[in-house]
Scaffold this motif. Structure first.
Motif, mmCIF file in Angstrom:
data_model
loop_
_atom_site.group_PDB
_atom_site.id
_atom_site.type_symbol
_atom_site.label_atom_id
_atom_site.label_comp_id
_atom_site.label_asym_id
_atom_site.label_seq_id
_atom_site.Cartn_x
_atom_site.Cartn_y
_atom_site.Cartn_z
ATOM 1 N N VAL A 52 11.222 1.547 30.030
ATOM 2 C CA VAL A 52 11.890 1.018 31.773
ATOM 3 C C VAL A 52 13.341 0.542 31.888
ATOM 4 O O VAL A 52 13.413 0.185 32.591
ATOM 5 N N SER A 53 14.130 1.969 31.082
ATOM 6 C CA SER A 53 14.799 2.582 31.860
ATOM 7 C C SER A 53 15.446 2.676 33.358
ATOM 8 O O SER A 53 14.170 3.252 34.012
ATOM 9 N N PRO A 54 15.905 2.072 34.586
ATOM 10 C CA PRO A 54 16.188 3.179 35.897
ATOM 11 C C PRO A 54 16.225 4.280 36.229
ATOM 12 O O PRO A 54 15.977 4.883 37.330
ATOM 13 N N LEU A 55 16.285 5.235 34.897
ATOM 14 C CA LEU A 55 16.627 6.844 35.393
ATOM 15 C C LEU A 55 14.728 7.194 34.769
ATOM 16 O O LEU A 55 14.459 6.992 33.652
ATOM 17 N N ARG A 56 15.092 7.598 35.989
ATOM 18 C CA ARG A 56 13.723 8.631 35.386
ATOM 19 C C ARG A 56 12.834 9.156 34.632
ATOM 20 O O ARG A 56 11.984 9.382 34.194
ATOM 21 N N LEU A 57 14.022 9.771 34.109
ATOM 22 C CA LEU A 57 14.239 11.319 33.577
ATOM 23 C C LEU A 57 13.880 10.449 31.620
ATOM 24 O O LEU A 57 12.686 10.648 31.521
ATOM 25 N N LEU A 58 14.410 9.205 31.610
ATOM 26 C CA LEU A 58 13.922 9.005 30.525
ATOM 27 C C LEU A 58 12.921 7.772 30.920
ATOM 28 O O LEU A 58 12.204 7.076 29.370
ATOM 29 N N ARG A 59 12.631 7.506 31.603
ATOM 30 C CA ARG A 59 10.807 6.914 31.813
ATOM 31 C C ARG A 59 9.864 7.715 31.724
ATOM 32 O O ARG A 59 9.065 7.359 30.717
ATOM 33 N N THR A 60 10.451 9.147 32.007
ATOM 34 C CA THR A 60 9.292 9.913 31.485
ATOM 35 C C THR A 60 8.980 10.653 30.362
ATOM 36 O O THR A 60 7.647 10.751 29.521
ATOM 37 N N LEU A 61 10.271 10.581 29.239
ATOM 38 C CA LEU A 61 10.315 11.019 28.193
ATOM 39 C C LEU A 61 9.684 10.000 27.346
ATOM 40 O O LEU A 61 8.862 10.179 26.785
ATOM 41 N N GLY A 62 9.920 8.883 27.377
ATOM 42 C CA GLY A 62 9.257 7.703 27.027
ATOM 43 C C GLY A 62 7.399 7.461 26.878
ATOM 44 O O GLY A 62 7.152 7.572 26.227
ATOM 45 N N ILE A 132 26.879 -10.560 36.978
ATOM 46 C CA ILE A 132 27.903 -10.716 36.279
ATOM 47 C C ILE A 132 28.252 -9.273 35.085
ATOM 48 O O ILE A 132 30.440 -9.748 35.366
ATOM 49 N N GLY A 133 28.228 -8.380 35.466
ATOM 50 C CA GLY A 133 28.582 -7.076 35.410
ATOM 51 C C GLY A 133 28.407 -6.551 34.797
ATOM 52 O O GLY A 133 29.088 -5.679 34.244
ATOM 53 N N LEU A 134 27.749 -6.797 33.582
ATOM 54 C CA LEU A 134 26.747 -6.375 32.192
ATOM 55 C C LEU A 134 26.507 -5.095 33.087
ATOM 56 O O LEU A 134 25.353 -4.988 34.302
ATOM 57 N N ARG A 135 25.958 -4.382 32.580
ATOM 58 C CA ARG A 135 25.524 -2.995 33.249
ATOM 59 C C ARG A 135 24.090 -3.034 32.050
ATOM 60 O O ARG A 135 23.480 -3.477 31.089
ATOM 61 N N PHE A 136 23.349 -1.876 32.372
ATOM 62 C CA PHE A 136 21.689 -2.006 31.537
ATOM 63 C C PHE A 136 21.222 -2.288 30.293
ATOM 64 O O PHE A 136 20.966 -2.654 30.197
#
Length: 210
Positions: A52-62, A132-136
């Motif tokens: 569910v990561s916004p990074l395509r590389l991480l989504r591909t690895l998963g 409210i400023g939280l990151r992923f």
């Protein structure tokens, strides 16, 4: 002259005579399953986060991790790990090997269960947290996962039961003295495989039905 023959013994007789062996096998099976599931949860949480990561590389690895283990029979992975890795100098004790094999294989199932649970959380929850400023990663850990866990309990319970059953395959392949391995030894030493396996059947019911 008449020849005396030993009377056929009932499964209960065989179980009673070898109760210590059954109980020891159950203890090893539970310990093996618990450690493997703990590893599977760690791997599964990582895989789900990647998916569910916004990074395509991480989504591909998963996605690659899930597809590999969804397509690979457990027995093939167990034999490849146990007999293949020593060829390149990586040797682990049988119990440790069984934990790694079961944990990495089940991690793909846990990852998909967690991802499905994450997808049940309304998108507005994550959007409000980001507003409210939280990151992923804080959004996932503090907002999404606590809500998703309620829908994951059932699937994770089913996966754990599947892991307990799968432990029999891995233990036989790797000679880990769990319930199934001890049953195999008892069947040979007592020459009463049917009675022994009936006892094993009952023992697995005791492990899984509750």
């Amino acid at each position: 002259p008449s020849t005396a023959t030993e009377p056929e013994r009932s499964p209960m007789d065989v179980i009673a005579d070898n109760l210590d062996s059954y109980l020891g096998g159950i203890a090893v099976t539970l310990w093996l399953s618990a450690l493997s599931f703990l590893l599977a949860v760690v791997i599964g949480a990582t895989v789900a986060a990647f998916r569910v990561s916004p990074l395509r590389l991480l989504r591909t690895l998963g996605a690659v991790y899930v597809e590999v283990f969804f397509s690979l029979p457990l027995l093939v992975w167990a034999l490849l790990f146990f007999f293949g890795l020593p060829k390149v100098g990586l040797v682990y004790p049988p119990f440790v090997s069984a934990v790694i094999v079961l944990g990495t294989f089940t991690g793909a199932l846990v990852g998909e269960a967690l991802r499905s649970g994450i997808n049940t959380v309304p998108a507005g929850q994550g959007e409000a947290a980001r507003a409210i400023g939280l990151r992923f990663w804080p959004v996932l850990r503090l907002v999404v996962l606590p809500q998703a866990l309620r829908t994951m309990i059932g699937p994770l319970g089913s996966i754990f039961l599947a892991l307990v059953r799968n432990s029999a395959v891995v233990a036989i392949a790797m000679s880990v003295d769990d319930l199934m391995w001890r049953s195999d030894q008892l069947a040979t030493s007592t020459a009463r495989p049917i009675q022994v396996l009936i006892g094993t059947f009952v023992a697995y019911l005791v492990l899984t039905v509750p």
